[in-house]
Design a protein around this motif. Structure first.
Motif, short mmCIF file in Angstrom:
data_model
loop_
_atom_site.label_atom_id
_atom_site.label_comp_id
_atom_site.label_asym_id
_atom_site.label_seq_id
_atom_site.Cartn_x
_atom_site.Cartn_y
_atom_site.Cartn_z
N LEU A 80 0.83 -1.21 0.00
CA LEU A 80 0.00 0.00 0.00
C LEU A 80 0.86 1.26 0.00
CD1 LEU A 80 -2.80 -0.97 2.57
CD2 LEU A 80 -3.02 -0.80 0.07
N GLU A 81 1.95 1.24 0.76
CA GLU A 81 2.87 2.38 0.77
C GLU A 81 3.48 2.61 -0.61
OE1 GLU A 81 4.33 2.05 5.46
OE2 GLU A 81 5.45 1.02 3.86
N ASP A 82 3.86 1.52 -1.26
CA ASP A 82 4.40 1.63 -2.62
C ASP A 82 3.32 2.12 -3.58
OD1 ASP A 82 6.85 0.72 -1.72
OD2 ASP A 82 6.50 -1.35 -2.35
N TYR A 83 2.10 1.68 -3.34
CA TYR A 83 1.03 2.03 -4.28
C TYR A 83 0.72 3.52 -4.28
CZ TYR A 83 -3.07 1.51 -7.20
OH TYR A 83 -3.96 1.60 -8.25
N ILE A 84 0.71 4.15 -3.12
CA ILE A 84 0.38 5.58 -3.13
C ILE A 84 1.49 6.39 -3.81
CG2 ILE A 84 -1.16 5.45 -1.15
CD1 ILE A 84 1.04 6.61 0.59
N ASP A 85 2.73 5.90 -3.77
CA ASP A 85 3.80 6.56 -4.53
C ASP A 85 3.57 6.37 -6.03
OD1 ASP A 85 5.06 7.41 -2.23
OD2 ASP A 85 6.37 5.66 -2.12
N PHE A 86 3.18 5.15 -6.39
CA PHE A 86 2.89 4.84 -7.80
C PHE A 86 1.69 5.64 -8.30
CE2 PHE A 86 -0.30 2.29 -10.10
CZ PHE A 86 0.29 2.22 -11.36
N LEU A 87 0.66 5.74 -7.50
CA LEU A 87 -0.58 6.41 -7.91
C LEU A 87 -0.37 7.90 -8.15
CD1 LEU A 87 -3.67 6.18 -8.35
CD2 LEU A 87 -3.94 6.57 -5.88
N ASP A 88 0.41 8.51 -7.29
CA ASP A 88 0.74 9.94 -7.42
C ASP A 88 -0.51 10.82 -7.49
OD1 ASP A 88 2.45 12.12 -7.59
OD2 ASP A 88 2.54 12.05 -9.79
N VAL A 89 -1.40 10.59 -6.56
CA VAL A 89 -2.58 11.42 -6.39
C VAL A 89 -2.54 11.98 -4.98
CG1 VAL A 89 -5.10 11.38 -6.15
CG2 VAL A 89 -4.02 10.21 -8.07
N PRO A 90 -2.78 13.27 -4.79
CA PRO A 90 -2.72 13.83 -3.44
C PRO A 90 -3.73 13.17 -2.49
CG PRO A 90 -2.77 15.57 -5.09
CD PRO A 90 -3.07 14.29 -5.82
N ILE A 91 -3.24 12.78 -1.33
CA ILE A 91 -4.10 12.21 -0.29
C ILE A 91 -3.91 13.03 0.97
CG2 ILE A 91 -4.67 10.16 1.06
CD1 ILE A 91 -3.34 8.47 -1.12
N GLU A 92 -4.99 13.52 1.52
CA GLU A 92 -4.94 14.26 2.78
C GLU A 92 -5.27 13.31 3.93
OE1 GLU A 92 -6.15 18.61 2.79
OE2 GLU A 92 -7.49 17.80 1.24
#
Length: 377
Positions: A80-92
């Protein structure tokens, strides 16, 4: 006004964000927790996915082949940590949505812990394990032993040389029992409702069940009901003789009507056959030393683990919109919408016999396509 606001940055919310991004739609994500994968971080140390690695990835990024067939809790968190880097969409992170209200001119106002925001579409992806649920039994407060919810279970080794009563034969209960069965515990029990429970083997002669079962998609529920019953009987034996009540509905029918999937066995049933665990009926009341069952039996376990599930906790968020049934479950799910509330979606709350991660792939794509069409109107 945002085009799309996704509430919840779990696997379902991330899947929806990916597919929307692929269609060129701007997405905003908010997440109540301070870190990605918060529900997973709070689960027990021995937890593994009960679905195959290659069928559990979020769209766009496969899990590393170095992961085992059933990745561990910590491996999935790293993914999941790798995925949010891959996704590159701002998450608050650290922002909780507390109320959603429809606007007369269309779209929604979402009240959060940070203030208010507007969006034409709101995707609620807050997960199916939002609020731990423990029933209230008579005299429960008098019990002197250890009483926990399954979400508080940490490691089977902590229960060596103890007798345990697991309340509930769902996925959490059987998962915990699978781990306890490998420890030196005293004779223990699992309560089962009179309408029974379905338990399926995690693999067939060492081959994971899920990759095989997915080819049965599209078969009528009645056929799947018969197939699951035969599979259980052939691979696990006659569980009725072990005291497990006959389910009132077939496995596929129960999943469709009640959103419940079979629990996966990984050693628990063998421990029942050896006498380490026994199936017993439901609790009627507590005593200071244990519990009384509906059939009059009295049990005095050292520990009671309530594998009694979770509630969605959506009443405060959308309770005034009349989109929940009497159980607090949305009346439309996944890529389904409601004509009375266009632009409101509940994503990632339904289940499947073929794996929840697996069905999110197609559901997220359909959801994104429907949102795109509506935005273009």
């Amino acid at each position: 006004m945002n085009d799309v606001l996704i509430i919840g940055a779990g696997a379902a919310g991330l899947a929806a964000a990916y597919e929307l991004k692929q269609l060129g739609i701007s997405v905003s994500l908010i997440e109540k927790a301070a870190l990605i994968g918060a529900p997973w971080r709070g689960r027990h140390e021995q937890l593994c996915l009960n679905t195959h690695r290659d069928l559990s990835n979020i769209p766009g990024l496969e899990m590393p082949k170095s992961y085992p067939i059933f990745p561990t809790r910590d491996q999935f968190i790293r993914y999941l940590e790798d995925y949010i880097d891959f996704l590159d969409v701002p998450i608050e992170f650290g922002i909780e949505a507390t109320k959603i209200a429809a606007q007369p001119q269309g779209g929604y106002v979402v009240t959060t812990s940070k203030g208010q925001t507007e969006a034409r579409h709101v995707v609620i992806a807050t997960g199916s394990d939002h609020q731990p649920y423990t029933p209230e039994w008579p005299n429960q407060a008098e019990f002197k032993g250890e009483l926990i919810h399954s979400g508080e279970f940490r490691h089977a080794k902590h229960y060596r040389d103890k007798s345990i009563l697991i309340v509930g034969a769902g996925n959490s209960g059987v998962d915990i029992a699978n781990h306890l069965a490998k420890e030196s515990i005293k004779p223990s029990w699992m309560t089962v409702r009179k309408n029974g429970a379905w338990i399926a083997p995690k693999d067939i002669f060492g081959i994971p069940l899920q990759p095989i079962a997915r080819f049965a998609q599209g078969f009528p529920p009645v056929i799947l009901d018969v197939a699951m019953a035969l599979l259980e009987r052939i691979l696990l034996g006659d569980l009725r003789k072990l005291g497990l009540p006959r389910p009132s509905k077939g496995a596929a029918t129960r999943q469709i009507e009640d959103n419940q999937v079979p629990s996966l066995d990984d050693g628990f049933i063998a421990s029942v056959k050896k006498g380490l665990f026994s199936f017993v009926p439901e609790i009627s009341a507590f005593t200071t030393e244990g519990v009384e069952l509906v059939d009059g039996q009295t049990l005095n376990p050292d520990v009671i683990i309530c594998a009694t599930g979770y509630r969605l906790g959506l009443q405060e968020l959308v309770g005034t919109m009349k989109v929940l049934n009497i159980k607090g479950v949305p009346t439309f799910l996944a890529d389904e919408s409601c004509s009375a509330h266009p632009g409101l979606w509940f994503f990632g709350l339904n289940t499947s016999l073929f794996g929840n991660f697996y069905i999110r792939r197609s559901e997220s794509k359909r959801l994104a396509e429907k949102i795109k069409r509506q935005l273009e109107k």
